[in-house]
Design a protein around this motif. Sequence first.
Motif, PDB file in Angstrom:
ATOM      1  N   ARG A 245       0.812  -1.122   0.110  1.00 59.66           N
ATOM      2  CA  ARG A 245       0.164   0.139   0.084  1.00 59.66           C
ATOM      3  C   ARG A 245       0.798   1.324  -0.113  1.00 59.66           C
ATOM      4  O   ARG A 245       0.483   2.347  -0.676  1.00 59.66           O
ATOM      5  N   LEU A 246       1.874   1.322   0.634  1.00 60.78           N
ATOM      6  CA  LEU A 246       2.865   2.488   0.831  1.00 60.78           C
ATOM      7  C   LEU A 246       3.373   2.679  -0.717  1.00 60.78           C
ATOM      8  O   LEU A 246       3.417   3.758  -1.212  1.00 60.78           O
ATOM      9  N   MET A 247       3.661   1.532  -1.221  1.00 61.88           N
ATOM     10  CA  MET A 247       4.542   1.675  -2.739  1.00 61.88           C
ATOM     11  C   MET A 247       3.482   2.150  -3.794  1.00 61.88           C
ATOM     12  O   MET A 247       3.622   2.811  -4.591  1.00 61.88           O
ATOM     13  N   ALA A 248       2.333   1.836  -3.621  1.00 53.56           N
ATOM     14  CA  ALA A 248       1.123   2.243  -4.383  1.00 53.56           C
ATOM     15  C   ALA A 248       0.933   3.684  -4.357  1.00 53.56           C
ATOM     16  O   ALA A 248       0.525   4.324  -5.250  1.00 53.56           O
ATOM     17  N   ALA A 249       1.175   4.071  -3.063  1.00 52.24           N
ATOM     18  CA  ALA A 249       0.818   5.534  -2.817  1.00 52.24           C
ATOM     19  C   ALA A 249       2.188   6.350  -2.991  1.00 52.24           C
ATOM     20  O   ALA A 249       2.143   7.414  -3.109  1.00 52.24           O
ATOM     21  N   GLY A 250       3.405   5.707  -3.527  1.00 50.24           N
ATOM     22  CA  GLY A 250       4.524   6.398  -3.913  1.00 50.24           C
ATOM     23  C   GLY A 250       5.441   6.571  -2.841  1.00 50.24           C
ATOM     24  O   GLY A 250       6.374   7.466  -2.919  1.00 50.24           O
ATOM     25  N   VAL A 251       5.183   5.919  -1.517  1.00 45.37           N
ATOM     26  CA  VAL A 251       6.047   6.072  -0.544  1.00 45.37           C
ATOM     27  C   VAL A 251       7.011   4.740  -0.291  1.00 45.37           C
ATOM     28  O   VAL A 251       6.435   3.673  -0.414  1.00 45.37           O
ATOM     29  N   ARG A 252       8.171   4.904  -0.142  1.00 48.72           N
ATOM     30  CA  ARG A 252       9.141   3.802   0.060  1.00 48.72           C
ATOM     31  C   ARG A 252       9.253   3.129   1.451  1.00 48.72           C
ATOM     32  O   ARG A 252       9.254   3.929   2.430  1.00 48.72           O
ATOM     33  N   PRO A 253       8.866   1.875   1.693  1.00 49.35           N
ATOM     34  CA  PRO A 253       8.963   1.514   2.978  1.00 49.35           C
ATOM     35  C   PRO A 253      10.517   1.421   3.702  1.00 49.35           C
ATOM     36  O   PRO A 253      11.581   1.177   2.738  1.00 49.35           O
ATOM     37  N   ILE A 254      10.469   1.778   4.765  1.00 49.19           N
ATOM     38  CA  ILE A 254      11.680   1.660   5.702  1.00 49.19           C
ATOM     39  C   ILE A 254      12.022   0.658   6.550  1.00 49.19           C
ATOM     40  O   ILE A 254      12.751  -0.282   6.613  1.00 49.19           O
ATOM     41  N   ASN A 255      11.117   0.671   7.658  1.00 55.44           N
ATOM     42  CA  ASN A 255      10.854  -0.272   8.539  1.00 55.44           C
ATOM     43  C   ASN A 255       9.709  -0.344   9.223  1.00 55.44           C
ATOM     44  O   ASN A 255       8.652   0.692   8.855  1.00 55.44           O
ATOM     45  N   ASN A 256       9.229  -1.215  10.160  1.00 54.54           N
ATOM     46  CA  ASN A 256       7.952  -1.466  10.525  1.00 54.54           C
ATOM     47  C   ASN A 256       7.276  -0.317  11.073  1.00 54.54           C
ATOM     48  O   ASN A 256       6.272   0.211  11.213  1.00 54.54           O
ATOM     49  N   VAL A 257       8.258   0.387  12.016  1.00 52.57           N
ATOM     50  CA  VAL A 257       7.829   1.669  12.942  1.00 52.57           C
ATOM     51  C   VAL A 257       7.500   2.953  11.892  1.00 52.57           C
ATOM     52  O   VAL A 257       6.453   3.509  12.080  1.00 52.57           O
ATOM     53  N   VAL A 258       8.683   3.213  11.433  1.00 53.81           N
ATOM     54  CA  VAL A 258       8.322   4.453  10.307  1.00 53.81           C
ATOM     55  C   VAL A 258       7.271   4.074   9.328  1.00 53.81           C
ATOM     56  O   VAL A 258       6.662   5.074   8.961  1.00 53.81           O
ATOM     57  N   ASP A 259       7.344   3.036   8.853  1.00 51.96           N
ATOM     58  CA  ASP A 259       5.993   2.597   7.855  1.00 51.96           C
ATOM     59  C   ASP A 259       4.657   2.963   8.509  1.00 51.96           C
ATOM     60  O   ASP A 259       3.653   3.355   7.648  1.00 51.96           O
ATOM     61  N   VAL A 260       4.570   2.450   9.813  1.00 55.12           N
ATOM     62  CA  VAL A 260       3.358   2.722  10.373  1.00 55.12           C
ATOM     63  C   VAL A 260       3.090   4.206  10.366  1.00 55.12           C
ATOM     64  O   VAL A 260       1.670   4.545  10.196  1.00 55.12           O
ATOM     65  N   THR A 261       3.961   5.119  10.637  1.00 51.03           N
ATOM     66  CA  THR A 261       3.571   6.751  10.820  1.00 51.03           C
ATOM     67  C   THR A 261       3.256   7.175   9.429  1.00 51.03           C
ATOM     68  O   THR A 261       2.415   7.780   9.357  1.00 51.03           O
ATOM     69  N   ASN A 262       3.802   6.449   8.385  1.00 56.01           N
ATOM     70  CA  ASN A 262       3.605   6.975   6.906  1.00 56.01           C
ATOM     71  C   ASN A 262       2.255   6.387   6.558  1.00 56.01           C
ATOM     72  O   ASN A 262       1.275   7.101   5.909  1.00 56.01           O
ATOM     73  N   TYR A 263       2.070   5.218   6.803  1.00 55.31           N
ATOM     74  CA  TYR A 263       0.644   4.614   6.483  1.00 55.31           C
ATOM     75  C   TYR A 263      -0.509   5.251   7.067  1.00 55.31           C
ATOM     76  O   TYR A 263      -1.421   5.628   6.460  1.00 55.31           O
ATOM     77  N   VAL A 264      -0.423   5.500   8.415  1.00 53.56           N
ATOM     78  CA  VAL A 264      -1.463   6.334   9.096  1.00 53.56           C
ATOM     79  C   VAL A 264      -1.698   7.909   8.701  1.00 53.56           C
ATOM     80  O   VAL A 264      -2.806   8.174   8.396  1.00 53.56           O
ATOM     81  N   MET A 265      -0.420   8.303   8.229  1.00 52.73           N
ATOM     82  CA  MET A 265      -0.620   9.856   7.614  1.00 52.73           C
ATOM     83  C   MET A 265      -1.460   9.670   6.246  1.00 52.73           C
ATOM     84  O   MET A 265      -2.169  10.442   6.022  1.00 52.73           O
ATOM     85  N   LEU A 266      -1.002   8.634   5.439  1.00 52.74           N
ATOM     86  CA  LEU A 266      -1.973   8.341   4.244  1.00 52.74           C
ATOM     87  C   LEU A 266      -3.226   7.934   4.583  1.00 52.74           C
ATOM     88  O   LEU A 266      -4.191   8.713   3.935  1.00 52.74           O
TER      89      LEU A 266
END
Length: 813
Positions: A245-266
């Motif tokens: 889902r992050l990649m579909a939105a154009g966001v590069r995954p980093i790690n599970n904690v940072v990815d959660v903050t980006n996921y919820v922001m989106l």
Amino acid sequence: MNVSYKWLSEYIDLSGYNGEQLAELMTSGGIEIDIVENRDKGVTGVVVGHVVEREKHPDADKLSVCKVNVGQGELLQIVCGAKNVAAGQLVPVATIGAKLPGDFAIKRAKLRGVESQGMICSAKELGLNDKLLPKEQQEGILVLPEGTPVGASILDVLAIADEVLELDLTPNRSDCLSMLGAAYEVAALTGRPVTLPQAGLKDAAEVASDYVKVEVEAKEQCTHYAARYIKGVHIGPSPQWMQNRLMAAGVRPINNVVDVTNYVMLEYGQPLHAFDADKVEGGRILVRLAREGETLVTLDGQERKLEPHMLVITDGTNPIALAGVMGGANSEVTDATVNILLESARFDGSTVRKTSRQLGLRSESSARFEKGVDPARVIPALDRAAALMAEVANGLVLDGIVQSEPAAVEEAVIAVSIAKINGYLGTELSSLEIETIFGRLQFRYEVSSDHVFTVHVPSRRGDITRDVDLIEEVARLYGYDNIPTTPIEGATSPGALTKAQAIRRELRKRLTNAGLHEVISYSFTHPERTALFPDLTSNAVPVRLALPMSEDRSVLRTSLLPQLLETATYNRNRKNDDVAIFEIGSVFHTDETELTRLPQEKHRLAALITGNRIGAKWNRKAQPADFYDAKGIVEAIAETLGVSGSLSYEAAKPEHFHPGRTAAVKLDTERGPLVIGYVGQLHPSVQLANDLGDTYVVELELTLLYEQADFGIVYKALPRYPAMQRDIALVVDRGVEAGALSAAAAEQAGALLESINVFDVYTGERLGASKKSVALSLVYRHAERTLTDEEVTELHASVVSKLEQSFGAELRK
């Protein structure tokens, strides 16, 4: 904002709509969709395989021979050239007959003598943007997470059987910078309900307030700051579904904690930030403005110099993040992080924007704060992120939220009547239809007995503040195509130029046809330039600009001539010595040193001629411009405007003009003759200062000419009777003007005089140093009959007598 169709379908039922149809629906509703991208680039026959063993190719150092289990007991032998392939990996395998992007078909093949029954794929070979993959997976084959089912279709595993809608949002629709915002928008267009995500937090024995303290010093710049504490997280890759889902939105995954903050922001549109709690001294958070001289190394490794208007998050002493822009490297989440301090806040958009622009540091977070976030989502987004961290990072979310006192969140309450809605849109919508629209928008409302809606706008729609905003919502959901076409009614009048505009246009045409070039110069000039030609400007006080671009452009001009001089000098310096230019523009006059009222703006016409009027050729000499060329410009203007009979000239000596080659131009008005400008040669000192030869200029006020101008043409019949001409040469004092002689002769001759013309002026030793000879040609004619020689002789004698008596004139022998 990139919106995944599959992700969006979790919040709202999209059955009956594919990506293209959904894009068309949203575009017709006012949210423009630029592109609908299909993530599936034609991939078929690719499954998840398990590399059972890997051996070196017998005849090639850079190739490996792998045994790959692709499910259902099928073991394939595949030759692979990737450096990172290893036994035990889960990888995408294109089997025989599979197709990859570009219609590339996989066939049975032999590589250096070894049979290969398929292909182990990289992300790029599957049509994915490998730049969005974690750095360790950007080269070589794509390695899938542990637990990925062997034999599963890669389309399902990587969720690439999906469509992504690229929303082209206007700045006011920041509510759609989130998946939930897009879901609410689709719900309004389709009338379907929205399903919100649930946090699902478990109870914990420990409380967050034992580990975190929050204080907000800059209350205007931060109206709400909330934090949660998560213990014992295990840093690692986020689950594949989240990465997809992050990649579909154009966001590069980093790690599970940072990815959660980006996921919820989106998901929520609420930016979040995760601090390594053990790097925050004492768990104290102090939100304040930066202090002079403070610096912060941000997550991108750059040291940023902070300024006092920038909002920072500190540990009570040192900055650890730029609020709403980017975190600091001194509190970064790393592989060694165990405890997380999770931030969710509402920062002032203008403060974030100013900081972001000054530092040249744009981020997804700053973009959302700049446009405005929903203040009601600060806590829900925080809870959602904490719950996901517990799920994907095995963290323990401590009980309670540590937060500052939030500013009150008030819904906008707007009243609008049905009559006003229909009046603006030209529709006949009923109360029920409007109620349905507000219901689809999920706006609470009440309807009064006089058909007035009182609408409570939720905080997520910060763009709706007035009744016309509600009317726009009704229009777009009713459907712009359904709004009836209404003919424009009312009185119309043809457009036309004003008299002043027509005069300026005609003057431009006449002067350019005469060979002059029009220039357009700055209305700003240097203060010293306004000291030139003070008589022309009536000793006007220059108007200074508050924020000039330079000292050379620091005051408003009071005359057009200084700019024409600059243009002439510019041309002369570039070997263009013959210059004939004019400008029609405004000058600005005031008599106040400190303005209490606006300066007076006046229209002027100015012209400048220097160099040769006619250049030299083999059969003629060059003819330099002279005073009469400049005077001819004035006469051409007078003729164009029909005021030739109202103009007169009088010798004048204005400052910075040649004292013997300058005339004031007068215009006859109801108040008597008034000076409207000057024509003459520049003073030799001014010419020298500007590195010019003999230069002649004209400057005229246009206001009185606007009033007096008459474009009417008077026709008269050709004369039926002959004229009689008499010439005389008079010797007069050198101070006597030829114009005065002509005027006196015309007055004495009366109606029988048809024209008078000066055809010669002579000075010489024979006449004496103080005398000159002026030759006049007089033409007499009667409109009704033929004049007799006796009549003309008698009348002509009286004219000569008049001139002798008035000017001491003598007939030249």
